[in-house]
Design a protein around this motif. Sequence first.
Motif, PDB file in Angstrom:
ATOM      1  N   GLU A 224      35.291  41.858  44.959  1.00  0.00           N
ATOM      2  CA  GLU A 224      34.581  40.627  44.649  1.00  0.00           C
ATOM      3  C   GLU A 224      35.494  39.406  44.597  1.00  0.00           C
ATOM      4  O   GLU A 224      35.010  38.281  44.509  1.00  0.00           O
ATOM      5  CB  GLU A 224      33.849  40.779  43.318  1.00  0.00           C
ATOM      6  CG  GLU A 224      32.793  41.885  43.321  1.00  0.00           C
ATOM      7  CD  GLU A 224      32.078  41.990  41.987  1.00  0.00           C
ATOM      8  OE1 GLU A 224      32.458  41.229  41.059  1.00  0.00           O
ATOM      9  OE2 GLU A 224      31.145  42.805  41.875  1.00  0.00           O
ATOM     10  N   ASP A 225      36.784  39.614  44.627  1.00  0.00           N
ATOM     11  CA  ASP A 225      37.743  38.501  44.603  1.00  0.00           C
ATOM     12  C   ASP A 225      37.976  38.032  46.040  1.00  0.00           C
ATOM     13  O   ASP A 225      38.933  38.425  46.695  1.00  0.00           O
ATOM     14  CB  ASP A 225      39.043  38.945  43.950  1.00  0.00           C
ATOM     15  CG  ASP A 225      39.951  37.772  43.622  1.00  0.00           C
ATOM     16  OD1 ASP A 225      39.628  36.640  44.025  1.00  0.00           O
ATOM     17  OD2 ASP A 225      40.988  37.987  42.964  1.00  0.00           O
ATOM     18  N   GLU A 226      37.109  37.167  46.532  1.00  0.00           N
ATOM     19  CA  GLU A 226      37.165  36.732  47.922  1.00  0.00           C
ATOM     20  C   GLU A 226      38.396  35.861  48.188  1.00  0.00           C
ATOM     21  O   GLU A 226      38.992  35.946  49.259  1.00  0.00           O
ATOM     22  CB  GLU A 226      35.891  35.977  48.281  1.00  0.00           C
ATOM     23  CG  GLU A 226      34.623  36.827  48.198  1.00  0.00           C
ATOM     24  CD  GLU A 226      33.381  36.048  48.594  1.00  0.00           C
ATOM     25  OE1 GLU A 226      33.526  34.832  48.900  1.00  0.00           O
ATOM     26  OE2 GLU A 226      32.284  36.635  48.584  1.00  0.00           O
ATOM     27  N   GLU A 227      38.754  35.008  47.224  1.00  0.00           N
ATOM     28  CA  GLU A 227      39.902  34.124  47.425  1.00  0.00           C
ATOM     29  C   GLU A 227      41.182  34.933  47.615  1.00  0.00           C
ATOM     30  O   GLU A 227      42.003  34.615  48.481  1.00  0.00           O
ATOM     31  CB  GLU A 227      40.042  33.183  46.227  1.00  0.00           C
ATOM     32  CG  GLU A 227      38.968  32.116  46.144  1.00  0.00           C
ATOM     33  CD  GLU A 227      39.152  31.053  47.213  1.00  0.00           C
ATOM     34  OE1 GLU A 227      40.191  30.386  47.240  1.00  0.00           O
ATOM     35  OE2 GLU A 227      38.227  30.899  48.043  1.00  0.00           O
TER      36      GLU A 227
END
Length: 300
Positions: A224-227
């Motif tokens: 979920e940590d796209e960055e």
Amino acid sequence: MTSSVPPRTGRSRNSRCWVRAARHRRDSHPERPFRGSWPELCLKQCSGPLDTEGKLTLLCDAETDGSFLVHHFLSFYLKANCKVCFVALVQTFSHYNIVGQKLGVSLTAARERGQLVFLEGLRSAVDIFFRAGGEAHPLQFLREAKAASLQPLYEFVREALEPVDQGAAAWKRPVLLVDDLSVLLSLGVGAVAVLDFIHYCRACVCCRLQGNIVALVHDSGDAEDEESDVLLNGLSHQSHLVLRAEGLATGFCRDVHGQLRVLWRTPSPPAQRGRSLTFQYKIQDKSVSFFAKGLSPAVL
């Protein structure tokens, strides 16, 4: 009268045979144990001429602490008489200096003679809020409501690594070392802005000055940590060499602290392109030893 000594079983004989076979495999294995710094490991694995100018080396850690890679690259380049700009966003100067002394270098002496330019992010993050509004600072984005540009940080790196006058000490190729880029994401900087910063540093340090860049980034493993994924994937495509430190899948081990995957990316020579090697390592007080998987001296 019977003897109290138990009879010899086939299990112990098989164990001794397995140990002898493992030792023979260790001696004849092409990935034989090697002790030294990670730059030396990468150079020893290259089969062609060693061209180490204008390269971007990406250090990545996943489920382990990869800071030992930063310490070894820092000591490696200082011993090689290179001009180093160190952007330290994780630890203090005293921490790096203590570890550097164990590895045979003095960061204090290197900074005094002009070889090392050190940006201490922890102290600068506090000092910047007490500066006048018109004074420029490499971490100026901390005072902005929306951190969108790292241009002041790039200007700091460019000025630090610019060639000096003829009368001053002449250092070898410049080196930019960053520990670590993932901290910038936690401070509110977008992944695109960090990639732009590295792109401009590559154009200046690697292309124009023919130097090297070494940067550490953390792989959180969170889908979920796209960055973080954007930053890691973008840096991987730009890099020439990727060193990925990973924890053991079996958990903690006293004699093997993790494994290191060495991956040569597409900018490498054709003979090394896409090549990958995996080693296991053990961190010691003043050095790091690494060996082929399953061939730890403690096991053999």
